[in-house]
Design a protein around this motif. Structure first.
Motif, mmCIF file in Angstrom:
data_model
loop_
_atom_site.group_PDB
_atom_site.id
_atom_site.type_symbol
_atom_site.label_atom_id
_atom_site.label_comp_id
_atom_site.label_asym_id
_atom_site.label_seq_id
_atom_site.Cartn_x
_atom_site.Cartn_y
_atom_site.Cartn_z
ATOM 1 N N GLU A 209 44.423 40.597 26.806
ATOM 2 C CA GLU A 209 45.292 41.729 27.122
ATOM 3 C C GLU A 209 44.947 42.316 28.485
ATOM 4 O O GLU A 209 45.831 42.656 29.274
ATOM 5 C CB GLU A 209 45.176 42.798 26.034
ATOM 6 N N ARG A 210 43.642 42.445 28.765
ATOM 7 C CA ARG A 210 43.248 42.941 30.084
ATOM 8 C C ARG A 210 43.702 41.986 31.179
ATOM 9 O O ARG A 210 44.146 42.423 32.258
ATOM 10 C CB ARG A 210 41.721 43.115 30.142
ATOM 11 N N LEU A 211 43.595 40.676 30.920
ATOM 12 C CA LEU A 211 44.038 39.699 31.916
ATOM 13 C C LEU A 211 45.537 39.791 32.142
ATOM 14 O O LEU A 211 46.009 39.702 33.287
ATOM 15 C CB LEU A 211 43.651 38.290 31.452
ATOM 16 N N ARG A 212 46.285 39.980 31.055
ATOM 17 C CA ARG A 212 47.748 40.103 31.198
ATOM 18 C C ARG A 212 48.103 41.325 32.028
ATOM 19 O O ARG A 212 48.953 41.256 32.927
ATOM 20 C CB ARG A 212 48.388 40.204 29.815
ATOM 21 N N ILE A 213 47.460 42.452 31.741
ATOM 22 C CA ILE A 213 47.760 43.668 32.489
ATOM 23 C C ILE A 213 47.331 43.533 33.942
ATOM 24 O O ILE A 213 48.010 44.004 34.860
ATOM 25 C CB ILE A 213 47.074 44.867 31.815
ATOM 26 N N ALA A 214 46.195 42.852 34.162
ATOM 27 C CA ALA A 214 45.747 42.642 35.543
ATOM 28 C C ALA A 214 46.767 41.813 36.317
ATOM 29 O O ALA A 214 47.042 42.090 37.495
ATOM 30 C CB ALA A 214 44.383 41.961 35.549
ATOM 31 N N ARG A 215 47.330 40.787 35.673
ATOM 32 C CA ARG A 215 48.364 39.985 36.349
ATOM 33 C C ARG A 215 49.593 40.824 36.646
ATOM 34 O O ARG A 215 50.181 40.723 37.725
ATOM 35 C CB ARG A 215 48.733 38.775 35.480
ATOM 36 N N GLU A 216 49.988 41.639 35.652
ATOM 37 C CA GLU A 216 51.167 42.473 35.863
ATOM 38 C C GLU A 216 50.959 43.422 37.036
ATOM 39 O O GLU A 216 51.815 43.563 37.918
ATOM 40 C CB GLU A 216 51.475 43.268 34.589
ATOM 41 N N VAL A 217 49.805 44.091 37.062
ATOM 42 C CA VAL A 217 49.536 45.053 38.134
ATOM 43 C C VAL A 217 49.451 44.336 39.477
ATOM 44 O O VAL A 217 49.971 44.821 40.499
ATOM 45 C CB VAL A 217 48.244 45.830 37.824
ATOM 46 N N HIS A 218 48.802 43.166 39.496
ATOM 47 C CA HIS A 218 48.677 42.421 40.752
ATOM 48 C C HIS A 218 50.042 42.026 41.291
ATOM 49 O O HIS A 218 50.348 42.237 42.470
ATOM 50 C CB HIS A 218 47.816 41.172 40.528
ATOM 51 N N ASP A 219 50.875 41.454 40.408
ATOM 52 C CA ASP A 219 52.195 41.018 40.868
ATOM 53 C C ASP A 219 53.051 42.205 41.293
ATOM 54 O O ASP A 219 53.744 42.155 42.319
ATOM 55 C CB ASP A 219 52.901 40.237 39.759
ATOM 56 N N LEU A 220 53.017 43.261 40.498
ATOM 57 C CA LEU A 220 53.857 44.415 40.787
ATOM 58 C C LEU A 220 53.429 45.103 42.082
ATOM 59 O O LEU A 220 54.251 45.317 42.986
ATOM 60 C CB LEU A 220 53.788 45.405 39.617
ATOM 61 N N ILE A 221 52.157 45.431 42.192
ATOM 62 C CA ILE A 221 51.672 46.154 43.368
ATOM 63 C C ILE A 221 51.762 45.279 44.606
ATOM 64 O O ILE A 221 52.178 45.727 45.687
ATOM 65 C CB ILE A 221 50.229 46.631 43.143
ATOM 66 N N GLY A 222 51.382 44.001 44.452
ATOM 67 C CA GLY A 222 51.426 43.112 45.619
ATOM 68 C C GLY A 222 52.813 42.964 46.188
ATOM 69 O O GLY A 222 53.023 43.083 47.408
ATOM 70 N N HIS A 223 53.791 42.725 45.304
ATOM 71 C CA HIS A 223 55.155 42.548 45.793
ATOM 72 C C HIS A 223 55.706 43.851 46.357
ATOM 73 O O HIS A 223 56.324 43.862 47.442
ATOM 74 C CB HIS A 223 56.044 42.045 44.667
ATOM 75 N N SER A 224 55.497 44.950 45.644
ATOM 76 C CA SER A 224 56.060 46.226 46.093
ATOM 77 C C SER A 224 55.494 46.629 47.450
ATOM 78 O O SER A 224 56.229 47.076 48.340
ATOM 79 C CB SER A 224 55.788 47.313 45.053
ATOM 80 N N LEU A 225 54.193 46.472 47.628
ATOM 81 C CA LEU A 225 53.598 46.830 48.913
ATOM 82 C C LEU A 225 54.085 45.909 50.029
ATOM 83 O O LEU A 225 54.267 46.349 51.175
ATOM 84 C CB LEU A 225 52.070 46.781 48.816
ATOM 85 N N SER A 226 54.323 44.645 49.708
ATOM 86 C CA SER A 226 54.844 43.738 50.730
ATOM 87 C C SER A 226 56.240 44.152 51.166
ATOM 88 O O SER A 226 56.560 44.174 52.376
ATOM 89 C CB SER A 226 54.861 42.302 50.189
#
Length: 416
Positions: A209-226
């Motif tokens: 579950e932590r890994l899933r949330i980490a992926r979600e946050v990484h993808d979301l924040i990374g794309h949005s900031l880009s």
């Protein structure tokens, strides 16, 4: 001696089983005393008359556990009451219950209780200790069973310790106690194995579950900031000459950050309320792909989106995985491919969803292609739904991301 805490805390409701069981064994022990009294020399049971095995000429019984004729005396009554109370308390208060059983059986055997049902009490008591505690805690106390059994070898006629039959009976009883203790240890071992497996499953679930949330946050924040970075660059570039276009870029930055915050709150809500049955917002899928591409086009990127045929309804996990893979692939294009255009192709063929994201960036050597968190996250997402993902440099320049995700029927859970 320090006492360990039982691995399983007993509950008062266990008395619903232990009280009837203790009374049953106590009554069986009392019944064995009465039967022995009736069958002793000079006595017979009420239902027997005349000559025969129950008659007055019946030979004496030299078996282990007391004299030939047994009278119901106060020591016997006290012993039965003590062992009954010990059996009732054997799980609520294991050490007290064990002590009462040992003392009660020893008193009863010394007073003449015959062997038989009386030995069920110490068997259950030692099995309970072996089930609840580690051997180093209960094993020293098991030595109390030896003098308890020896009390039955001390009959008034003084022949107990020299009678081979009585010694053989006592040895057999001690072996039964050992078997009862082994059964208790086996049950404890099995319970520990089940508990460890359950704890491992819980830790594994928490890690996933932590890994899933980490992926979600990484993808979301990374794309949005880009996207925000691109929009800010466009705004700064056109601000002196085209302020209206800069205003449009600022609105896009505002909308992108708003959407990112909304998704982030939904993703992190699991930490605030783990028991929530439904997420605060639906997980994004391919239906939002057009919005994703439009936002990047407004930032000055050239993105071509092609959907071959009808994709149709997709399982939610596959739909969300496909969206996140495209999102992360486009984020990598922004980060590493400069201003190069990119193309996204979605197709459904032979029960699989095919995803291809290709950019026309500068040539990349295969040995220089480093898989960071983004590529690893895409690969893990694809693997989680039973699919595959490859990232390969293109001969003419750029990188191609290709994913194949199996589409499963939600009812039959079988490939189409």
């Amino acid at each position: 001696m320090a006492r360990a805490t039982p691995a399983i805390r007993p509950e008062p409701r266990q008395l619903l089983l232990d009280v009837p069981l203790g009374l049953l064994i106590g009554m069986a022990t009392l019944w064995s005393v009465l039967i022995s009294g009736w069958m002793g020399h000079g006595g017979r049971p009420p239902w027997a008359d005349g000559e025969g095995p129950y008659g007055p000429n019946r030979p004496p019984d030299p078996g282990f556990g007391g004299p030939d004729r047994i009278d119901l005396t106060w020591p016997i009554v006290v012993g039965i009451l003590l062992l009954t109370a010990g059996l009732i308390l054997r799980r609520l208060q294991p050490w007290i219950g064990y002590g009462l059983v040992v003392v009660g059986v020893a008193v009863g055997l010394f007073a003449g209780i015959p062997g038989g049902p009386v030995f069920l009490a110490p068997m259950l008591a030692i099995a309970t200790l072996a089930r609840l505690f580690e051997p180093r805690h209960w094993l020293p106390w098991s030595a109390a069973l030896i003098p308890m059994v020896a009390a039955g070898l001390w009959p008034p006629d003084g022949r107990g310790f020299g009678d081979p039959n009585r010694l053989a009976g006592a040895t057999f009883v001690l072996v039964l106690f050992g078997l009862a203790a082994m059964i208790g240890m086996i049950r404890r071992t099995r319970r520990e194995v089940v508990r460890r497996e359950r704890d491992d499953d819980l830790r594994r679930s928490a890690y996933e579950e932590r890994l899933r949330i980490a992926r979600e946050v990484h993808d979301l924040i990374g794309h949005s900031l880009s996207v925000i970075n691109m929009q800010a660059g466009v705004a700064l570039h056109v601000l002196p000459k085209k302020p209206e276009q800069a205003e449009e870029s600022l609105r896009a930055i505002r909308q992108t950050s708003k959407d990112a915050l909304s998704e982030l709150r939904s993703t992190l809500a699991v930490f605030r309320d783990p028991d929530r049955a439904e997420p605060t917002a639906p997980e994004p899928g391919l239906a939002r792909l057009e919005h994703l591409v439009t936002a990047m086009r407004q930032a000055g990127r050239t993105i071509e989106l092609t959907v071959e045929g009808e994709v149709g309804d997709l399982p939610p996990t596959v739909d969300h995985t496909a969206y996140r893979i495209v999102q992360e692939a486009l984020t990598n294009v922004v980060r590493h491919a400069g201003d190069a255009p990119a193309s996204v192709t979605i197709a459904r063929q032979n029960g699989r969803l095919l995803i291809t994201v290709v950019d026309q960036g500068p040539p990349v050597r295969s040995d220089r292609l480093v898989e960071g968190h983004g590529i690893s996250g895409m690969r893990e997402r694809a693997r989680a739904v039973g699919g595959t993902l490859t990232v390969q440099p293109q001969p003419g320049g750029g990188v191609a991301v290709r994913a194949q995700l199996p589409i499963r029927n939600q009812l039959s859970n079988r490939p189409e």
